[in-house]
Write a protein that holds these residues in place. Structure first.
Motif, PDB file in Angstrom:
ATOM      1  N   UNK A  25      31.125  62.337  30.726  1.00 30.35           N
ATOM      2  CA  UNK A  25      32.478  62.872  30.738  1.00 30.35           C
ATOM      3  C   UNK A  25      33.530  61.796  30.951  1.00 30.35           C
ATOM      4  N   UNK A  26      34.757  62.233  31.100  1.00 33.71           N
ATOM      5  CA  UNK A  26      35.891  61.340  31.339  1.00 33.71           C
ATOM      6  C   UNK A  26      35.757  60.757  32.746  1.00 33.71           C
ATOM      7  N   UNK A  27      35.742  59.446  32.848  1.00 33.91           N
ATOM      8  CA  UNK A  27      35.536  58.777  34.143  1.00 33.91           C
ATOM      9  C   UNK A  27      36.575  59.228  35.164  1.00 33.91           C
ATOM     10  N   UNK A  30      35.628  62.638  36.463  1.00 28.56           N
ATOM     11  CA  UNK A  30      34.457  62.530  37.343  1.00 28.56           C
ATOM     12  C   UNK A  30      34.889  61.999  38.705  1.00 28.56           C
ATOM     13  N   UNK A  31      35.731  60.967  38.693  1.00 28.05           N
ATOM     14  CA  UNK A  31      36.223  60.376  39.939  1.00 28.05           C
ATOM     15  C   UNK A  31      37.041  61.382  40.741  1.00 28.05           C
ATOM     16  N   UNK A  32      37.913  62.115  40.068  1.00 32.39           N
ATOM     17  CA  UNK A  32      38.736  63.111  40.764  1.00 32.39           C
ATOM     18  C   UNK A  32      37.864  64.193  41.398  1.00 32.39           C
ATOM     19  N   UNK A  33      36.830  64.632  40.686  1.00 32.75           N
ATOM     20  CA  UNK A  33      35.930  65.656  41.229  1.00 32.75           C
ATOM     21  C   UNK A  33      35.201  65.175  42.470  1.00 32.75           C
ATOM     22  N   UNK A 111      52.350  44.104  33.805  1.00 35.60           N
ATOM     23  CA  UNK A 111      52.405  43.384  35.080  1.00 35.60           C
ATOM     24  C   UNK A 111      51.006  42.802  35.322  1.00 35.60           C
ATOM     25  N   UNK A 112      50.758  41.662  34.694  1.00 39.53           N
ATOM     26  CA  UNK A 112      49.431  41.030  34.705  1.00 39.53           C
ATOM     27  C   UNK A 112      48.919  40.784  36.123  1.00 39.53           C
ATOM     28  N   UNK A 113      49.811  40.459  37.049  1.00 39.00           N
ATOM     29  CA  UNK A 113      49.386  40.173  38.421  1.00 39.00           C
ATOM     30  C   UNK A 113      48.806  41.399  39.117  1.00 39.00           C
ATOM     31  N   UNK A 114      49.047  42.594  38.580  1.00 42.75           N
ATOM     32  CA  UNK A 114      48.461  43.805  39.154  1.00 42.75           C
ATOM     33  C   UNK A 114      47.015  44.011  38.725  1.00 42.75           C
ATOM     34  N   UNK A 115      46.548  43.212  37.772  1.00 42.63           N
ATOM     35  CA  UNK A 115      45.171  43.336  37.303  1.00 42.63           C
ATOM     36  C   UNK A 115      44.230  42.709  38.335  1.00 42.63           C
ATOM     37  N   UNK A 116      43.278  43.507  38.815  1.00 39.86           N
ATOM     38  CA  UNK A 116      42.309  43.046  39.816  1.00 39.86           C
ATOM     39  C   UNK A 116      40.999  42.602  39.176  1.00 39.86           C
ATOM     40  N   UNK A 117      40.700  43.125  37.989  1.00 35.20           N
ATOM     41  CA  UNK A 117      39.464  42.792  37.276  1.00 35.20           C
ATOM     42  C   UNK A 117      39.546  43.377  35.877  1.00 35.20           C
ATOM     43  N   UNK A 118      38.686  42.878  35.012  1.00 34.58           N
ATOM     44  CA  UNK A 118      38.556  43.417  33.654  1.00 34.58           C
ATOM     45  C   UNK A 118      37.111  43.873  33.510  1.00 34.58           C
ATOM     46  N   UNK A 119      36.926  45.137  33.160  1.00 35.50           N
ATOM     47  CA  UNK A 119      35.585  45.709  33.094  1.00 35.50           C
ATOM     48  C   UNK A 119      35.248  46.129  31.669  1.00 35.50           C
ATOM     49  N   UNK A 120      34.121  45.625  31.192  1.00 38.04           N
ATOM     50  CA  UNK A 120      33.602  45.991  29.873  1.00 38.04           C
ATOM     51  C   UNK A 120      32.702  47.204  30.076  1.00 38.04           C
ATOM     52  N   UNK A 121      33.052  48.315  29.452  1.00 39.03           N
ATOM     53  CA  UNK A 121      32.337  49.575  29.654  1.00 39.03           C
ATOM     54  C   UNK A 121      31.633  49.972  28.363  1.00 39.03           C
ATOM     55  N   UNK A 122      30.327  50.198  28.475  1.00 38.50           N
ATOM     56  CA  UNK A 122      29.498  50.610  27.340  1.00 38.50           C
ATOM     57  C   UNK A 122      28.658  51.779  27.826  1.00 38.50           C
ATOM     58  N   UNK A 123      29.082  52.991  27.481  1.00 47.43           N
ATOM     59  CA  UNK A 123      28.421  54.196  27.985  1.00 47.43           C
ATOM     60  C   UNK A 123      28.585  55.340  27.004  1.00 47.43           C
ATOM     61  N   UNK A 124      27.820  56.372  27.223  1.00 49.57           N
ATOM     62  CA  UNK A 124      27.961  57.580  26.406  1.00 49.57           C
ATOM     63  C   UNK A 124      29.228  58.318  26.836  1.00 49.57           C
ATOM     64  N   UNK A 125      29.946  58.838  25.848  1.00 47.68           N
ATOM     65  CA  UNK A 125      31.119  59.664  26.092  1.00 47.68           C
ATOM     66  C   UNK A 125      31.000  60.885  25.192  1.00 47.68           C
ATOM     67  N   UNK A 126      30.809  62.046  25.798  1.00 47.16           N
ATOM     68  CA  UNK A 126      30.596  63.298  25.063  1.00 47.16           C
ATOM     69  C   UNK A 126      29.514  63.134  23.992  1.00 47.16           C
ATOM     70  N   UNK A 127      28.421  62.487  24.387  1.00 50.30           N
ATOM     71  CA  UNK A 127      27.253  62.380  23.526  1.00 50.30           C
ATOM     72  C   UNK A 127      27.237  61.209  22.548  1.00 50.30           C
TER      73      UNK A 127
END
Length: 172
Positions: A25-27, A30-33, A111-127
């Motif tokens: 599902x939408x990350x 999921x996080x809010x739940x 606002x580049x200074x607000x970036x804490x990290x860059x995450x590469x995400x490779x996962x299933x989304x709605x199948x």
């Protein structure tokens, strides 16, 4: 962003339960739940599903993605999911901002200074496999995301997918 070891056992348990309920599902949902951050959900994905690069790589990662052609750029807040398709213009820094302007509907000031990290995400989304690059803030949310685009058959564009995988793997 929290490290996996810094997530309290209670938060981790809630995150794992919410992820198990709707793993593709939408990350943000999921996080809010689970009452945790999207970063905490990304951190508990299976090994290799979320590769984190240092925030100092922001400009380098952006520059590489600007060679990908048309991408899907998403800003997801609690109030809106804004989607824009276009190529990423080259960026330049000035007055505390990472400025993006060019012949694309994607433009503005980050606002580049607000970036804490860059995450590469490779996962299933709605199948279906979904590949994206998330620019994360210190609060554990995505500032914005850049997705590998799909073709008319809803398949990931092969050339763009190869570029995503090569860039991701350089930080693995």
């Amino acid at each position: 962003m929290n490290a996996v070891s810094e997530i309290s056992p209670d938060r981790r348990e809630r995150a794992l339960a919410a992820l198990a309920e709707k793993s593709d599902g939408v990350v943000e949902a999921i996080a809010a739940n689970a009452d945790v951050t999207p970063a905490e959900i990304l951190e508990i994905l299976p090994k290799g599903a979320a590769i984190i690069a240092d925030k100092e790589r922001f400009a380098d990662i952006w520059a590489e993605m600007s060679t990908w052609g048309e991408v899907l750029f998403i800003v997801h807040t609690e109030d809106i999911v804004l989607e824009a398709e276009g190529s990423l213009p080259m960026g330049s820094e000035g007055h505390g901002w990472f400025n993006i302007h060019g012949d694309s509907p994607i433009g503005g000031h980050i606002k580049k200074d607000n970036c804490a990290a860059v995450t590469f995400v490779d996962r299933a989304f709605h199948g279906r496999r979904s590949c994206s690059v998330w620019f994360m803030n210190a609060k554990g949310s995505a500032m914005f995301k850049v997705f590998v685009k799909r073709d008319a058959a809803r398949e990931l564009i092969a050339e763009q997918l190869q570029k995503f995988e090569a860039l991701r793997d350089s930080y693995a």
